[in-house]
Design a protein around this motif. Sequence first.
Motif, PDB file in Angstrom:
ATOM      1  N   GLN A 169       5.673   5.169  76.884  1.00 40.67           N
ATOM      2  CA  GLN A 169       6.120   3.812  77.213  1.00 40.67           C
ATOM      3  C   GLN A 169       6.330   2.989  75.939  1.00 40.67           C
ATOM      4  O   GLN A 169       7.295   2.241  75.831  1.00 40.67           O
ATOM      5  N   LEU A 173       9.864   1.398  74.571  1.00 41.99           N
ATOM      6  CA  LEU A 173       9.946  -0.015  74.201  1.00 41.99           C
ATOM      7  C   LEU A 173      10.467  -0.161  72.771  1.00 41.99           C
ATOM      8  O   LEU A 173      11.322  -1.021  72.493  1.00 41.99           O
ATOM      9  N   GLN A 176      14.183   0.448  72.698  1.00 43.34           N
ATOM     10  CA  GLN A 176      14.906  -0.689  73.272  1.00 43.34           C
ATOM     11  C   GLN A 176      14.963  -1.850  72.291  1.00 43.34           C
ATOM     12  O   GLN A 176      15.987  -2.524  72.170  1.00 43.34           O
ATOM     13  N   ARG A 182      16.589  -5.395  74.590  1.00 44.31           N
ATOM     14  CA  ARG A 182      15.522  -6.160  75.204  1.00 44.31           C
ATOM     15  C   ARG A 182      15.383  -7.496  74.601  1.00 44.31           C
ATOM     16  O   ARG A 182      15.453  -7.800  73.501  1.00 44.31           O
TER      17      ARG A 182
END
Length: 182
Positions: A169, A173, A176, A182
Amino acid sequence: MSNQAVANRYADALFQLALEKGLLDQVNQELQVVKEVVQTTPAFSQFLGHPKVTTEQKKAFIQQSFKQAVSETSLNTLLLLVERNRIDILVTMIDKFKALSFDAQNIAEATVYSAQPLSTEEESQIADLFAKKVGKEKLIVNNVVNSDLLGGLKIRIGDRIYDGSVKAQLDRLERQLIAGTR
């Protein structure tokens, strides 16, 4: 013919026989015991593969070693492999038989990597949830503790990987953020 193809043929023949006799689970469990013995005892394979040991000595060794532990069907298969000088395909044949057996019973096997050991209840929940996801009736969970995981789970079922680990995860992130999405 390659060893894999030969192993597949023996596994298929044993599968058909075990299915006909209604012994799929029993033969599969027995073969897993044999596989464990072969993999944990190098002297076992060395003896069976040694060219100076006669076929009769090898057969007697197999009978003495497994007569009490396995059914006649499994024992005869082992003896046939020795007789035909195909004992080198034993582990490959056992793996193929297991795959055929699980497929016929609509069972899948999952390796679940976690930071800490899973409880029986957690394993059961994972088995129920992911059995539906992969379209199987039952899922057998093998928990592997991986201290490199910060948290979460990483699940491998066949050639599929479900990565719900904290590290994965964080990696997503990071990608991104770098890509500016994001």
